[in-house]
Design an enzyme around this catalytic site. Structure first.
Site, short mmCIF file in Angstrom:
data_model
loop_
_atom_site.label_atom_id
_atom_site.label_comp_id
_atom_site.label_asym_id
_atom_site.label_seq_id
_atom_site.Cartn_x
_atom_site.Cartn_y
_atom_site.Cartn_z
N TYR A 14 0.43 -1.15 -0.25
CA TYR A 14 -0.12 -0.04 -0.05
C TYR A 14 0.70 1.86 0.16
CZ TYR A 14 -4.56 -2.02 0.19
OH TYR A 14 -5.55 -2.88 0.11
N GLU A 42 -8.65 -6.71 4.93
CA GLU A 42 -8.27 -7.17 4.68
C GLU A 42 -7.45 -8.46 5.46
OE1 GLU A 42 -5.74 -5.52 2.03
OE2 GLU A 42 -7.27 -4.91 0.36
#
Length: 402
Positions: free
Chosen positions: A95, A137
């Site tokens: 990310y 997640e």
């Protein structure tokens, strides 16, 4: 939490994103793959070439900006993205890498319009979204791994059976190479598989609906061979599966994912509308229902180009002959007219309204984008509540109907 000035700056970019969002995401992906080419092993390069991934990301960024004050309303969309990310084994550290490229792309594409305050606001907004997605997640990873017979990461599967279902679709029966049991998937879920493609020099992941009923022994995926007349990346992996993967070959797969599933406890009529290879998740659903003791009404309307590309037609006819609760209606776009059991042309709700327009019915649509949009619009026009319509678009999600 974002400050009020940061929220105002993000919202002020909404008109720009509406007009130039795809240009921004195109620049973002080009930049990222140029500077971090290893990420090509994670992303579907076919969807990069046809522009679907850029469009899907642009729509997601726009939706996030529009709902920046309350991003929780996007949870169904984020859940879908989280399922896809975990099936691809996306990690938290990635990310940061993606975020750096996104902020840099905003600066490079907007130029003088990208003030320091705006870039700071988008950096804060991205960090907020990244934190939300990483936490989501992590929960999905934990939930999947805790399932009975679940596993973590990529797992080796051996092709023990390969069956030609039509001129375009071939089924692959995947058995775990380690001989251990596999998790029971929910009918309608997909399997992410990964293969190294010598012609591209990279590994490529793809998602394919599981077309078998849940069992602890194998998964079946039924893959359409995609032909790219421009000899591009489209269909590279499906062609590799059809041409190079034989009995005894191995592929890597992650644990089943996806939320395009139905409530097996419901007694409401189940209406399935599929186009082309969009039939595959419904094969799993109906095959599963044939193994249960139930009387739930199931109507399946399937449309494809011709009989030659219609996979699983023998199974569907058998189900209709042996189960009173099941009805199957077929549309062939091209047909010589001699087969009186099928309808000619594209799927037309008007021709089957007596079968599909049922009180309290639940509608599931699967296929390419134009098919879903047309079927959805027709159902709405006939008064079907949008809350009773569920759909799955193959590839990056660009359909926005609900």
């Amino acid at each position: 939490m974002l400050s009020s000035p940061e929220i105002a700056l993000i919202k002020a970019t909404v008109p720009i994103l509406r007009e130039h969002g795809v240009a921004l995401t195109q620049h973002f992906y080009q930049r990222m793959f140029r500077l971090n080419p290893e990420l090509k092993n994670i992303f579907n390069m076919g969807n990069q070439q046809n522009g679907k991934q850029q469009t899907a990301l642009a729509m997601s960024v726009l939706a996030y900006a529009e709902h920046i004050e309350n991003p929780s309303v996007l949870f169904p969309v984020l859940q879908h993205i989280g399922d896809k990310h975990t099936s691809l084994q996306i990690k938290p550290e990635q990310y940061d890498l993606v975020g750096n490229h996104l902020i840099a792309s905003i600066k490079e594409v907007l130029g003088d319009q990208a003030s320091d305050d705006l870039l700071q606001a988008w950096t804060a907004a991205y960090k907020q979204l990244a934190k939300l997605m990483i936490n989501l997640e992590q929960q999905i990873y934990q939930q999947k791994e805790s399932q009975q017979d679940g596993w973590k990461g990529w797992r080796s599967f051996t092709v023990k059976k390969k069956v030609i279902e039509s001129d375009e679709i071939t089924s692959f029966y995947l058995y775990p190479t380690d001989g251990q049991k596999i998790v029971l998937h929910k009918p309608g879920q997909y399997l992410s598989i990964k293969l190294f493609l010598p012609q591209l020099g990279i590994s490529q992941p793809r998602q394919y609906s599981i077309s078998s009923a849940p069992n602890n022994t194998y998964y079946r995926i039924s893959v359409k061979k995609e032909i790219d007349p421009n000899r591009g990346v489209k269909g590279t992996l499906s062609n590799h599966l059809h041409d190079a993967i034989q009995i005894g070959s191995t592929v890597e797969a992650s644990i089943p994912a996806g939320n395009f599933t139905f409530n097996t406890e419901s007694v409401a009529p189940l209406i399935l509308l599929s186009g082309g290879v969009g039939q595959t998740p419904f094969i799993s659903m109906v095959e599963h229902l044939t193994n249960l003791d139930h009387t739930r009404s199931v109507k399946w309307i399937h449309a494809c180009r011709s009989e030659n590309v219609h996979a699983f037609k023998e199974e569907m006819n058998k189900w209709q002959e042996t189960h009173e609760w099941f009805e199957h209606i077929v549309f062939y776009e091209h047909d010589d007219g001699n087969n009186t059991s099928v309808k000619r042309g594209r799927l037309n709700i008007e021709q089957v309204k007596d079968s599909v327009l049922l009180p309290e019915a639940e509608y599931y649509l699967c296929g390419p984008k134009p098919f879903i949009e047309k079927a959805y619009a027709d159902l709405i026009a006939y008064g079907v509540d949008h809350k009773h319509i569920f759909f799955e678009e193959f590839g990056p999600q660009t359909v926005q109907l609900n």
